[in-house]
Design a protein around this motif. Structure first.
Motif, PDB file in Angstrom:
ATOM      1  N   HIS A  81      -3.428   7.640  -3.803  1.00 45.30           N
ATOM      2  CA  HIS A  81      -4.561   8.522  -4.044  1.00 45.30           C
ATOM      3  C   HIS A  81      -4.964   9.146  -2.715  1.00 45.30           C
ATOM      4  O   HIS A  81      -5.629   8.537  -1.894  1.00 45.30           O
ATOM      5  CB  HIS A  81      -5.725   7.743  -4.665  1.00 45.30           C
ATOM      6  CG  HIS A  81      -5.492   7.355  -6.085  1.00 45.30           C
ATOM      7  ND1 HIS A  81      -5.705   8.213  -7.150  1.00 45.30           N
ATOM      8  CD2 HIS A  81      -5.034   6.203  -6.627  1.00 45.30           C
ATOM      9  CE1 HIS A  81      -5.405   7.609  -8.281  1.00 45.30           C
ATOM     10  NE2 HIS A  81      -4.992   6.388  -7.994  1.00 45.30           N
ATOM     11  N   ASP A  82      -4.517  10.374  -2.519  1.00 52.18           N
ATOM     12  CA  ASP A  82      -4.801  11.095  -1.287  1.00 52.18           C
ATOM     13  C   ASP A  82      -4.520  12.573  -1.548  1.00 52.18           C
ATOM     14  O   ASP A  82      -4.063  12.950  -2.639  1.00 52.18           O
ATOM     15  CB  ASP A  82      -3.933  10.557  -0.142  1.00 52.18           C
ATOM     16  CG  ASP A  82      -4.578  10.774   1.222  1.00 52.18           C
ATOM     17  OD1 ASP A  82      -5.423  11.686   1.335  1.00 52.18           O
ATOM     18  OD2 ASP A  82      -4.237  10.041   2.166  1.00 52.18           O
ATOM     19  N   ALA A 121     -12.317   3.375  -8.420  1.00 57.33           N
ATOM     20  CA  ALA A 121     -11.240   2.514  -7.935  1.00 57.33           C
ATOM     21  C   ALA A 121     -11.621   1.741  -6.678  1.00 57.33           C
ATOM     22  O   ALA A 121     -10.890   0.843  -6.264  1.00 57.33           O
ATOM     23  CB  ALA A 121      -9.985   3.350  -7.669  1.00 57.33           C
ATOM     24  N   ARG A 122     -12.736   2.084  -6.072  1.00 56.36           N
ATOM     25  CA  ARG A 122     -13.128   1.411  -4.840  1.00 56.36           C
ATOM     26  C   ARG A 122     -13.546  -0.029  -5.120  1.00 56.36           C
ATOM     27  O   ARG A 122     -14.172  -0.332  -6.142  1.00 56.36           O
ATOM     28  CB  ARG A 122     -14.283   2.162  -4.184  1.00 56.36           C
ATOM     29  CG  ARG A 122     -13.909   3.584  -3.754  1.00 56.36           C
ATOM     30  CD  ARG A 122     -15.135   4.343  -3.277  1.00 56.36           C
ATOM     31  NE  ARG A 122     -14.792   5.729  -2.918  1.00 56.36           N
ATOM     32  CZ  ARG A 122     -15.695   6.660  -2.663  1.00 56.36           C
ATOM     33  NH1 ARG A 122     -16.983   6.358  -2.697  1.00 56.36           N
ATOM     34  NH2 ARG A 122     -15.299   7.886  -2.358  1.00 56.36           N
ATOM     35  N   PRO A 174      -6.935  12.930  -5.365  1.00 55.31           N
ATOM     36  CA  PRO A 174      -8.052  12.341  -4.613  1.00 55.31           C
ATOM     37  C   PRO A 174      -8.439  10.981  -5.176  1.00 55.31           C
ATOM     38  O   PRO A 174      -8.231  10.689  -6.364  1.00 55.31           O
ATOM     39  CB  PRO A 174      -9.175  13.367  -4.792  1.00 55.31           C
ATOM     40  CG  PRO A 174      -8.808  14.143  -6.011  1.00 55.31           C
ATOM     41  CD  PRO A 174      -7.316  14.166  -6.058  1.00 55.31           C
ATOM     42  N   GLN A 175      -9.019  10.164  -4.320  1.00 53.52           N
ATOM     43  CA  GLN A 175      -9.415   8.810  -4.687  1.00 53.52           C
ATOM     44  C   GLN A 175     -10.496   8.838  -5.762  1.00 53.52           C
ATOM     45  O   GLN A 175     -11.489   9.545  -5.650  1.00 53.52           O
ATOM     46  CB  GLN A 175      -9.942   8.060  -3.463  1.00 53.52           C
ATOM     47  CG  GLN A 175     -10.384   6.636  -3.734  1.00 53.52           C
ATOM     48  CD  GLN A 175      -9.202   5.711  -4.003  1.00 53.52           C
ATOM     49  OE1 GLN A 175      -8.245   5.693  -3.250  1.00 53.52           O
ATOM     50  NE2 GLN A 175      -9.282   4.958  -5.065  1.00 53.52           N
ATOM     51  N   ASP A 176     -10.279   8.050  -6.814  1.00 48.32           N
ATOM     52  CA  ASP A 176     -11.270   7.899  -7.872  1.00 48.32           C
ATOM     53  C   ASP A 176     -12.357   6.948  -7.383  1.00 48.32           C
ATOM     54  O   ASP A 176     -12.074   5.863  -6.878  1.00 48.32           O
ATOM     55  CB  ASP A 176     -10.594   7.344  -9.126  1.00 48.32           C
ATOM     56  CG  ASP A 176     -11.538   7.261 -10.306  1.00 48.32           C
ATOM     57  OD1 ASP A 176     -12.728   7.606 -10.151  1.00 48.32           O
ATOM     58  OD2 ASP A 176     -11.093   6.831 -11.382  1.00 48.32           O
ATOM     59  N   LYS A 177     -13.617   7.347  -7.528  1.00 47.99           N
ATOM     60  CA  LYS A 177     -14.719   6.510  -7.045  1.00 47.99           C
ATOM     61  C   LYS A 177     -14.732   5.146  -7.729  1.00 47.99           C
ATOM     62  O   LYS A 177     -15.121   4.145  -7.127  1.00 47.99           O
ATOM     63  CB  LYS A 177     -16.051   7.224  -7.271  1.00 47.99           C
ATOM     64  CG  LYS A 177     -16.234   8.468  -6.411  1.00 47.99           C
ATOM     65  CD  LYS A 177     -17.590   9.108  -6.650  1.00 47.99           C
ATOM     66  CE  LYS A 177     -17.767  10.350  -5.778  1.00 47.99           C
ATOM     67  NZ  LYS A 177     -19.086  11.002  -6.007  1.00 47.99           N
ATOM     68  N   ASN A 193       3.759  12.787  -6.239  1.00 49.66           N
ATOM     69  CA  ASN A 193       3.215  11.660  -5.486  1.00 49.66           C
ATOM     70  C   ASN A 193       4.240  11.106  -4.507  1.00 49.66           C
ATOM     71  O   ASN A 193       3.870  10.638  -3.426  1.00 49.66           O
ATOM     72  CB  ASN A 193       2.739  10.562  -6.434  1.00 49.66           C
ATOM     73  CG  ASN A 193       1.727   9.651  -5.789  1.00 49.66           C
ATOM     74  OD1 ASN A 193       2.038   8.524  -5.383  1.00 49.66           O
ATOM     75  ND2 ASN A 193       0.495  10.136  -5.655  1.00 49.66           N
ATOM     76  N   ARG A 209       0.817  -1.214   0.000  1.00 56.92           N
ATOM     77  CA  ARG A 209       0.000   0.000   0.000  1.00 56.92           C
ATOM     78  C   ARG A 209       0.850   1.264   0.000  1.00 56.92           C
ATOM     79  O   ARG A 209       0.500   2.266  -0.642  1.00 56.92           O
ATOM     80  CB  ARG A 209      -0.923  -0.006   1.219  1.00 56.92           C
ATOM     81  CG  ARG A 209      -1.807   1.228   1.337  1.00 56.92           C
ATOM     82  CD  ARG A 209      -2.761   1.130   2.524  1.00 56.92           C
ATOM     83  NE  ARG A 209      -3.507   2.371   2.711  1.00 56.92           N
ATOM     84  CZ  ARG A 209      -3.101   3.383   3.463  1.00 56.92           C
ATOM     85  NH1 ARG A 209      -1.961   3.276   4.128  1.00 56.92           N
ATOM     86  NH2 ARG A 209      -3.817   4.484   3.590  1.00 56.92           N
TER      87      ARG A 209
END
Length: 1044
Positions: free
Chosen positions: A52-53, A485-486, A480-483, A412, A46
């Protein structure tokens, strides 16, 4: 300048380190070494994957320039001559006389910063513009003061924080000529006075001061090697003296601010230190120490006195001896802690210093590791990344794609350092804002976010794509986290094909045991030595081998079955079955072996996917029989007919057990072996015809009886626009997919999206593009009317081999080879995790390619991912493959559940490694197979049918419906009548048998009575008594036999 031979003094230092336990608490050497001593984490953990943050809301986003590189106006506004003015005019072909014209267009620079949305702007004050004679005790140049005052006021008016550098290498030439520049200690006082003037004049508008920018390069390249101004080549001795004076000058300036200006201005002061980064090829104590020395030779040279103990690193003292100047005890205390934060420069100027690496080391552009080293070595200071970026070729204009991805990587890495390593980074400066004069490289490279055409007097600023990307990063505060990708929860259907794909199956012609070929009888252990001895003169009869006798098949299939997979994909060897390429010489033993494999699979209730032609670049003739290859291979239409005959033979001999057929594996990769685009087009044409003929043959002669499906498998990696801000890149990615996939699928299925074409021909986009590129001398081959009809619909399912995602951009004219038909080039994203062979792990690419295929060809045909995998060199705990399998199946589930893709199978590539550790789920050492951890991961997903929301999984029942037996149905529906009738039938049969038995017994009894009477009459006349007795016994025995 600095080489690192491992001489005896180093060995003594190394022993000292061992005695001290490599700890700073004992030896006061810092904890930076720990970063190499720790085992490098897995690339898919991880904290190593792209993060993604977002950054904190108060993070200081900045961009910057330096005065000499961008201001120009070298003789305007009262500016004096700098050492770089003199150096460029006397030694270099290029000059910075105009450069980016920043002195006149400073307001445009502020507009550029505003366009980015940055919160800060880093720029430097030109010492010779403020004091042409270099002496700050003299009268300043008011035009220069006015210029910088206006710039600062406008920045603050636009709510942009100024970060001001006092010295970025443009020393007044007069100080160089009169005092020898930084070699003279007098410069320390001159710099202190200059800094004091700037603090007093501009300090109420500036909260962040940087005394000097990267003094390492100024000392080494300006006074040691001479490739920078002033161009002196004094070697190590001169560089060491210059660095010493610059450190003391910085300390003087800091103390001046701290005592006289900080109380009311409340600003902060630091110095920008440049660094590279090195990694050991092998982690050993000696290699770690060499890496530490390399860092101390550059960053530690200046950082250790300022952020450490006030003195130079011990490694520098051992290396340079008396040549290294010394600090007095008072100076150590005076220099130490003269920075309010750590300002870091990390860019190509330091990373291109190849002499800093030794044998066993490699230079790495890893900004995260540098930041972590700073934290460990210097007790976790707050850090400003004061320069970060890369360079582009001078020919590039606004399309700087490579620089975009390096920016993505650097930013990043900073985010990872903040979130995972706890480094206190409070700002990031993308370098530089504008294209400018790049020191000894002149205008041969570019580093700006804004493009400037130096051939035009206007010097207009045009945002590059890297500027657009940096603007996006700032607006989003990071990544930001891509939706999409969840992870989701859900199950695959019960009839989902969980498969494993293999290349051409190896054929073992003889059974494992010799009992089927050796007729000899043996004696064992006759002399007690455990040996076998043949028995002379005895020959046994051998029997033909059976499928179960091939232990290699049984072992291989047991290995496959242990994974829990339901479908096994393998290829037959065309060259082995038909060595001559035609039916004149059929290898029946090879066919028999394949039949055994298929029949054994069927006994295990497992299904097979058989590939007829598996091209191999490693095999001779690309997997074609030698005569066919010699006659032109796929450039010759005769190969099409030969393939049809081969397919017909396989359907006939193997079709009973094969539920799925793939005619040709990856024809879109096979055509790459041909050199010219003309040959590639012709080969693709004939491959399509070969497939369609094989498909029609199956449909006509075998489909009704065997009920299988036939397809061809395409290599289907996703193509992502390398530069998403450019329409040319978006078009290139789409064009790449058309040439890769639609070239083969459109003739079979047509383009159902917007009903563009019905099939039977190449994609319209492909034909249009080739016509526009002027390829009239070599057009696409055409299909006849009959061939078009054969092609239309000749696909039972869509088979895709997907492994990774490619970044695609238009082909660059600078590329050495001729452009391919699609006019695309392939790039890679450095932030993607990659395997040892360079395969990028991009799970979302699978979902996108599945959606692309569905959008173009509809949902009528099932889609099967017939191969997907990655190489992993781990012998057992293959973490990269474990991550790959889970993440790619997650995307497959999303494609099916969320997007509605008719996905019906997923095959992992491949079952077992052969010689080296690569793609196999099992390793094979000395003919012993060992499961890797990914086997259990895949098996668990299969058992759970995906990713269930709870631990309870609905059990699948077989959906296979056997042929209906009408008699059986009647028996089931009339059980009572059937049982009663059966009882009556049994009773009747028993009665009949009893009657027959009774009649036979009675008849035989009468016959025997007559025989006895006749014998009595003749007994005294003709027959002796012994014969009479024998006849009577015979009659009795016959009765007994009848009863038995």
């Amino acid at each position: 300048m600095l080489s690192h031979p491992f001489h005896p003094t180093h060995r003594g230092f190394f022993l000292l380190l061992l005695a001290c336990g490599w700890g700073r608490s004992t030896c006061a050497l810092g904890d930076g070494r720990e970063i190499w001593q720790q085992q490098r984490p897995d690339p898919i953990s991880r904290d190593q994957l792209f993060l993604h943050d977002t950054f904190p809301t108060d993070f200081l986003w900045a961009s910057g320039t330096s005065a000499f590189q961008t201001e120009g106006a070298w003789q305007r506004g009262g500016k004096g001559v700098s050492i770089w003015d003199n150096f460029t005019h006397s030694r270099l072909g290029d000059t910075a006389d105009i450069a980016s014209d920043g002195y006149l267009q400073w307001e445009e620079d502020i507009k550029a910063i505003t366009f980015l949305g940055a919160r800060a702007y880093t720029f430097s004050l030109s010492w010779p513009r403020l004091f042409p004679n270099g002496n700050a005790q003299s009268k300043p140049n008011l035009a220069g003061v006015k210029h910088y005052s206006r710039l600062l006021d406008k920045l603050l008016e636009n709510k942009i924080e100024p970060i001001v550098t006092l010295y970025h290498w443009d020393l007044p030439q007069v100080l160089q000529e009169q005092y020898g520049g930084w070699r003279n200690e007098t410069l320390i006082e001159f710099f202190e006075e200059f800094a004091s003037f700037c603090f007093e004049t501009f300090g109420d508008k500036v909260k962040y001061w940087l005394t000097m920018h990267n003094p390492y390069l100024a000392a080494v390249q300006g006074y040691g090697t001479g490739i920078h101004a002033p161009g002196e080549r004094g070697g190590d001795t001169s560089s060491l003296k210059v660095a010493h004076n610059m450190i003391k000058a910085h300390a003087r300036a800091w103390h001046k601010y701290n005592i006289y200006f900080r109380p009311h201005q409340m600003g902060k002061v630091s110095i920008v230190l440049g660094s590279h980064w090195v990694e050991p090829l092998r982690i050993t104590q000696a290699n770690v120490e060499l890496c530490q020395e390399s860092m101390e030779a550059v960053l530690g040279w200046f950082a250790n006195p300022i952020f450490g103990d006030g003195d130079y690193p011990l490694s520098l003292k051992l290396k340079h001896g008396d040549a290294l100047p010394t600090f007095t005890d008072e100076e150590k205390l005076w220099v130490r802690n003269t920075a309010d934060f750590f300002a870091l420069s990390f860019g190509p100027n330091n990373l291109r210093l190849g002499h800093l690496t030794q044998q066993g080391q490699i230079m790495s552009p890893d900004l995260r590791r540098v930041l972590t080293w700073i934290k460990l070595q210097y007790e976790d200071p707050p850090v400003l990344v004061a320069e970060a970026g890369w360079f582009s070729d001078a020919a590039e204009t606004t399309e700087n794609t490579v620089a975009l991805y390096l920016m993505k990587s650097f930013v990043n890495q900073v985010l990872q350092a903040v979130k995972f390593d706890g480094v206190q980074v409070f700002g990031y400066t993308a370098w530089s804002l504008l294209d400018g004069f790049e020191w000894n490289y002149g205008y041969s490279i570019r580093r700006g976010l804004f493009y400037i055409d130096f051939s035009q007097p206007e010097r207009n600023r045009s945002p590059k794509t890297s500027a657009l990307y940096y603007r996006e990063i700032i607006a989003q505060k990071g990544f930001p986290q891509d939706k999409t990708a969840r992870e989701i929860k859900g199950l695959f259907p019960c009839d989902f094909q969980w498969g494993i794909a293999d290349p051409t199956l190896q054929v073992h012609f003889h059974p494992f045991s010799p009992q089927f070929t050796d007729p000899q009888l043996y004696m064992w252990n006759v002399s007690g030595d455990g040996m076998l001895f043949p028995v002379p003169g005895v020959k046994l009869q051998t029997r033909p081998s059976q499928c179960t006798d091939y232990l290699a098949i049984r072992r291989h299939l047991r290995l496959f079955a242990s994974t829990g997979a339901s479908h096994y994909r393998f290829a037959v060897n065309w060259t082995l079955v038909l060595p001559q390429g035609d039916l004149s010489n059929v290898n029946t033993e090879a066919l028999r072996y394949y039949r055994c494999v298929l029949s054994e699979l069927a006994k295990m209730k497992l299904k097979a996917v058989v590939v007829l032609y598996y091209p191999s670049h490693s095999a001779p003739n690309w997997g074609l029989p030698a005569p066919l290859h010699a006659s032109g291979g796929w450039l010759n239409y005769s190969t099409v007919e030969a393939f049809r005959d081969f397919a017909s033979l396989c359907y006939k001999e193997l079709g009973t057990w094969a539920q799925y057929w793939i005619t040709i594996n990856e024809p879109n990769r096979l055509i790459d072996v041909y050199n010219s685009e003309r040959d590639k087009r012709q080969a693709a044409h004939n491959l399509l015809l070969a497939h369609s003929k094989a498909w029609r043959l199956y449909e006509k002669k075998h489909s009704k009886q065997q009920k299988g499906l036939v397809s061809l498998a395409l290599h289907a990696d996703w193509a992502e626009p390398a530069n998403p801000f450019l329409l040319s890149n978006i078009e290139a990615a789409q064009r790449f997919l058309v040439f890769e996939l639609a070239r083969f699928l459109d003739p079979l299925l047509g383009d159902k999206h917007e009903r563009k074409q019905e099939g039977g021909d190449y994609p319209n986009e492909m034909k249009t593009f080739l016509a526009q590129t002027g390829l009239q001398e070599s057009p696409l081959p055409t299909f006849t009317a009959i061939e078009k009809n054969e092609l239309k619909g000749a696909l039972g399912f869509i088979a895709l081999n997907h492994f990774t995602t490619r970044l695609v951009s238009p082909y660059s004219p600078k590329q050495p080879k001729p452009a391919p038909d699609h006019d695309c080039r392939i790039l890679t994203d450095p932030t993607w995790a990659t395997s040892n062979l360079g395969q990028a792990v991009v799970p979302w690419g699978l979902r996108r390619v599945l959606n692309w295929v569905t959008k173009r060809y509809g949902k009528d045909l099932p889609v099967i991912v017939t191969a997907s995998g990655i190489d992993d060199q781990a012998a057992v705990d293959d973490k990269l493959r474990q991550f790959y399998v889970k993440s790619y199946l997650q995307e497959a589930l999303k494609a099916r559940h969320i997007d509605g893709v008719n996905l019906q199978g997923f095959y992992v590539w491949r079952l077992e490694d052969r010689q080296s550790l690569r793609f196999g789920l099992f390793s094979s050492v000395s003919h012993q197979s060992k499961a890797k951890v990914s086997v259990s991961i895949y098996k668990d997903i299969i058992a759970k049918r995906g990713f269930p929301e709870s631990a309870t999984v609905q059990i699948c029942h077989s959906n296979e419906q056997p042929e209906v037996c009408s008699v059986c149905v009647w028996m089931h529906e009339n059980k009572v009548i059937f049982v009663f009738g059966l009882c009556v039938l049994i009773t009747v049969v028993v009665l009949v048998l009893l009657i027959i038995y009774s009649l036979l017994t009675k008849t035989n009894s009468v016959r025997c009575g007559r025989t006895q009477e006749n014998w009595r009459k003749k007994v005294h006349s003709t027959v002796p008594p012994q014969i009479i007795i024998s006849g009577i016994r015979s009659c009795r025995n016959s009765r007994k036999n009848l009863v038995l």
